[in-house]
Design an enzyme around this catalytic site. Structure first.
Site, PDB file in Angstrom:
ATOM      1  N   ARG A  21      22.666 -19.868 -20.101  1.00  0.00           N
ATOM      2  CA  ARG A  21      22.118 -18.816 -19.375  1.00  0.00           C
ATOM      3  C   ARG A  21      22.614 -17.577 -19.295  1.00  0.00           C
ATOM      4  O   ARG A  21      22.189 -16.446 -18.665  1.00  0.00           O
ATOM      5  CB  ARG A  21      22.315 -19.249 -17.468  1.00  0.00           C
ATOM      6  CG  ARG A  21      21.647 -20.687 -17.452  1.00  0.00           C
ATOM      7  CD  ARG A  21      21.998 -21.016 -16.050  1.00  0.00           C
ATOM      8  NE  ARG A  21      21.383 -22.289 -15.614  1.00  0.00           N
ATOM      9  CZ  ARG A  21      21.976 -23.506 -15.169  1.00  0.00           C
ATOM     10  NH1 ARG A  21      23.298 -23.412 -15.776  1.00  0.00           N
ATOM     11  NH2 ARG A  21      21.418 -24.621 -15.227  1.00  0.00           N
ATOM     12  N   SER A  38      24.105 -36.703 -19.896  1.00  0.00           N
ATOM     13  CA  SER A  38      23.979 -36.129 -18.915  1.00  0.00           C
ATOM     14  C   SER A  38      23.357 -37.082 -17.941  1.00  0.00           C
ATOM     15  O   SER A  38      22.188 -37.028 -17.373  1.00  0.00           O
ATOM     16  CB  SER A  38      23.075 -34.862 -18.892  1.00  0.00           C
ATOM     17  OG  SER A  38      23.022 -34.140 -17.816  1.00  0.00           O
ATOM     18  N   CYS A  42      27.826 -42.102 -10.976  1.00  0.00           N
ATOM     19  CA  CYS A  42      28.108 -42.603  -9.626  1.00  0.00           C
ATOM     20  C   CYS A  42      26.913 -43.529  -9.132  1.00  0.00           C
ATOM     21  O   CYS A  42      27.179 -44.407  -8.058  1.00  0.00           O
ATOM     22  CB  CYS A  42      28.064 -41.441  -8.685  1.00  0.00           C
ATOM     23  SG  CYS A  42      29.686 -40.448  -8.973  1.00  0.00           S
TER      24      CYS A  42
END
Length: 436
Positions: A21, A38, A42
């Site tokens: 970015r 990615s 959890c």
């Protein structure tokens, strides 16, 4: 500028995306020792329990997205075995890659002591999607009795999800209570919930090994032999930093890499973030190790910004977390009483039984709150909240108060939302502060 990132999950890919970015046509190579990028670690216990239908739902971005949309040279099955800070190269079994800026985001791995029988079939850890796929396949067999070694985050979540699938679940915990991040009186509520849901607790028992021929048949503890067709070891994690042995990194006592506020290690142009790095604790005022996904994403983002020259400091953590355990939410932030003793801080506490909403409104549920505060200044040092509803709201208010170093008196001044279906006219954390 050539950027190399070791690790393709939360911290590593948060950093990679910030570089994308903020630097046009950035030259980024990411090296992941596994085959999946990615994903939400959890969420893995909830796949086991069937709440989330499949592991694919946990993948935030595919490898193809990173490669084709963002121009990242995202490599899989690339395990880094060595780095050379002098020549600025990273090495693996079949590759050698130069870098200008390097980020180490290798995460952590489950801790498995050298227990006899630990390699028997049916003994699992749960940290990755492949771990979970193996566990799911194993659960399709004749599995009735499951023993979970460890009563922390993963242990509690796995106990809940496996109990919901109809397994007989036993938790073996070396400490006197589950969830040792909570103080004892709060831990008793967790024990009551476990027993209410049919989970057997074996507290103050140390694992000595496992029995079986090819497959595990029992867990041997300091007090008993516990039958088990399947075992999950969940006693904590250790940083993935062994490949850096011999390098002059400054390290935490558990071998996590020490970083400054800009995610820089002590070696030039080498950064670290996530579960392989330390996090500055704002209340303890020292480098700590609290490996959570929230910290990994934040540290990764800041590492990426600092690598491209946009200086941004990591503000630190206060130890905020929340766990779902059957019908309860278990939230905490800041320091427990035990931690204040370890830190040699003069501390007092108040425990308060309140309600999540106005007591007269239908459906009001109990909320147990504990506030820990400095005995001399009344500054808030920590909070623990357990209940069925409204826990996250209170813990997040307390976490914000800790960031601002509020006293109990200032906590009373907060303008918190009120309507009978949502709260009492005095929020229960403010009621606790008044009692203190």
């Amino acid at each position: 500028m050539k950027y190399v990132i070791i690790g393709g999950d939360a911290a590593g890919m948060s950093a990679a995306m910030e570089i994308v970015r903020n630097e046009e046509a950035a030259n980024i190579t990411t090296l992941e020792m596994g085959s999946i990028y990615s994903y939400a670690q959890c969420g893995l216990p909830y796949v086991v329990g069937g709440v989330i239908p499949q592991t694919e739902k946990l993948i935030a971005r595919t490898i193809e997205t990173f490669r084709n949309k963002y121009g990242i040279d995202a490599r899989t099955n690339h395990e880094v075995t060595k780095i050379d800070p002098d020549s600025k190269h990273v090495y693996g079994a079949n590759f050698e890659i130069p870098y200008d800026k390097l980020l180490i985001a290798t995460g952590a791995r489950p801790l498995v002591p050298n227990w006899p029988g630990r390699t028997l079939a049916g003994i699992h850890t749960i940290k990755t999607i492949p771990d979970t796929e193996v566990l799911l396949a194993d659960l399709k067999g004749e599995i009735k009795n499951v023993v979970i070694v460890g009563g922390g985050y993963i242990g509690l979540e796995m106990a809940e999800n496996l109990a919901l699938t109809g397994k007989n679940v036993t938790i073996v915990e070396a400490n006197a209570q589950l969830a040792a991040i909570f103080d004892q009186e709060m831990g008793e509520i967790i024990h009551q919930e476990a027993e209410r849901k049919g989970v057997t607790l074996r507290l103050k028992e140390e694992v000595k090994g496992f029995e079986g021929t090819d497959r595990v048949q029992a867990v041997v503890t300091s007090s008993a032999t516990v039958p088990a067709e399947l075992v999950i070891i969940a006693i904590g994690v250790v940083p993935n930093t062994t490949f850096l042995e011999g390098q002059p990194f400054h390290r935490h006592e558990n071998s996590a890499l020490k970083v400054n506020a800009y995610m820089e290690t002590n070696l030039p142009d080498i950064y670290a973030a996530g579960d392989c790095a330390t996090q500055y604790h704002r209340i303890k005022k020292l480098d700590d190790y609290i490996p959570l996904g929230t910290h990994a994403n934040k540290q990764g983002r800041l590492a990426g910004l600092n690598m491209v020259g946009k200086r941004r400091a990591f503000a630190g953590v206060v130890g905020t977390s929340i766990i779902k355990f059957f019908d309860l939410s278990l939230g905490r932030t800041g320091l427990s009483e035990k931690e204040t003793r370890d830190a040699r801080l003069p501390a007092s506490s108040i425990t308060f039984d309140g309600r999540d909403i106005a007591g007269y409104y239908p459906g009001a549920e109990p909320l147990k709150i504990k506030l820990v505060y400095h005995s001399e200044t009344n500054q808030l040092l920590g909070g623990q909240v357990i209940g069925t509803n409204g826990v996250a709201k209170r813990v997040d208010v307390l976490a914000t108060a800790l960031y601002q170093q509020l006293t109990l008196e200032e906590l009373l001044d907060l303008d918190l939302s009120y309507a009978p279906p949502f709260n009492g006219v005095w929020d229960p954390i403010q009621q606790a502060a008044r009692r203190a």
